[in-house]
Design a protein around this motif. Structure first.
Motif, PDB file in Angstrom:
ATOM      1  N   ARG A 105       7.490  34.608 -10.761  1.00 34.67           N
ATOM      2  CA  ARG A 105       7.819  33.228 -10.989  1.00 34.67           C
ATOM      3  C   ARG A 105       8.807  32.916 -11.574  1.00 34.67           C
ATOM      4  O   ARG A 105      10.166  32.396 -11.994  1.00 34.67           O
ATOM      5  N   ARG A 106       9.303  33.266 -12.878  1.00 30.45           N
ATOM      6  CA  ARG A 106      10.248  33.418 -14.483  1.00 30.45           C
ATOM      7  C   ARG A 106      11.358  33.989 -13.857  1.00 30.45           C
ATOM      8  O   ARG A 106      12.422  33.032 -14.148  1.00 30.45           O
ATOM      9  N   LYS A 107      11.392  35.087 -14.169  1.00 35.43           N
ATOM     10  CA  LYS A 107      12.378  36.027 -13.917  1.00 35.43           C
ATOM     11  C   LYS A 107      12.441  35.932 -12.409  1.00 35.43           C
ATOM     12  O   LYS A 107      13.735  36.382 -12.209  1.00 35.43           O
ATOM     13  N   LEU A 108      11.905  36.133 -11.639  1.00 37.75           N
ATOM     14  CA  LEU A 108      12.600  37.034  -9.666  1.00 37.75           C
ATOM     15  C   LEU A 108      12.743  35.556  -8.841  1.00 37.75           C
ATOM     16  O   LEU A 108      13.334  35.517  -8.136  1.00 37.75           O
ATOM     17  N   GLY A 109      11.859  34.488  -9.273  1.00 38.66           N
ATOM     18  CA  GLY A 109      11.907  32.834  -8.403  1.00 38.66           C
ATOM     19  C   GLY A 109      10.896  33.497  -7.087  1.00 38.66           C
ATOM     20  O   GLY A 109      11.167  32.270  -6.229  1.00 38.66           O
ATOM     21  N   MET A 110      10.094  34.705  -7.772  1.00 30.86           N
ATOM     22  CA  MET A 110       8.863  34.440  -6.443  1.00 30.86           C
ATOM     23  C   MET A 110       7.851  33.802  -6.050  1.00 30.86           C
ATOM     24  O   MET A 110       7.182  33.995  -7.556  1.00 30.86           O
TER      25      MET A 110
END
Length: 165
Positions: A105-110
């Motif tokens: 969530r935080r780094k890959l926006g998934m």
């Protein structure tokens, strides 16, 4: 500083860091884009309670950390009940899959979420206890109701105010 039960200790660095501590701190900082890499909950004296990746949930000395503090905006009795819920996790395992979900969530926006009810990460403990006691989610920026919160997500929560020392 006048700490009260359940004050949130936002760790920026361990004192007397080992090489392992430095590597983990830098990885967490990179993954979450934050200097806040861990959190714990004030119990009394110099004792805090935490979920730690290298042991089960339990007590630790506050003296181990360099930190900032925030306090829940609810009354003292509610904070004590929340702390009681957090303390009930003593001996539970660390939630490594929650960390993976946070990374996505935080780094890959998934937007991938993973909540194991029997395993905990440091910031998740407060989120779950807050929900159990008050019925309120400590939502992340996108307002998704989840317990997958990073320490930085907690820092930004509308339910916490900074305590000056």
């Amino acid at each position: 500083m006048n700490l009260q039960p359940c004050d949130v200790i936002f760790v920026t660095k361990r004192k007397n860091e080992t090489l392992r501590d430095i590597i983990i701190r830098k990885l967490i900082s990179w993954a979450t884009d934050s200097d806040i890499t861990h959190c714990a909950y004030f119990v009394s004296g110099n004792i805090v309670f935490e979920a730690n990746g290298f042991r089960t949930c339990g007590f630790q000395s506050l003296d181990e950390y360099e930190y900032k503090v925030k306090r829940l905006t609810c009354d003292l009795e509610t904070r004590k009940k929340i702390l009681e819920c957090i303390l009930e996790t003593e001996g539970r395992s660390y939630g490594y899959m929650e960390c993976v979900a946070l990374f996505f969530r935080r780094k890959l926006g998934m937007y991938f979420y993973y909540d194991d009810p029997d395993k905990f990460i440091c910031s998740e403990e407060l989120a779950k206890a807050m929900y159990d006691v008050t019925g309120k989610f400590m939502n992340i920026k996108d307002k998704t109701p989840t317990f997958d919160l990073s320490p930085q997500d907690l820092w930004e929560s509308e339910y916490l105010v900074e305590i000056e020392g």
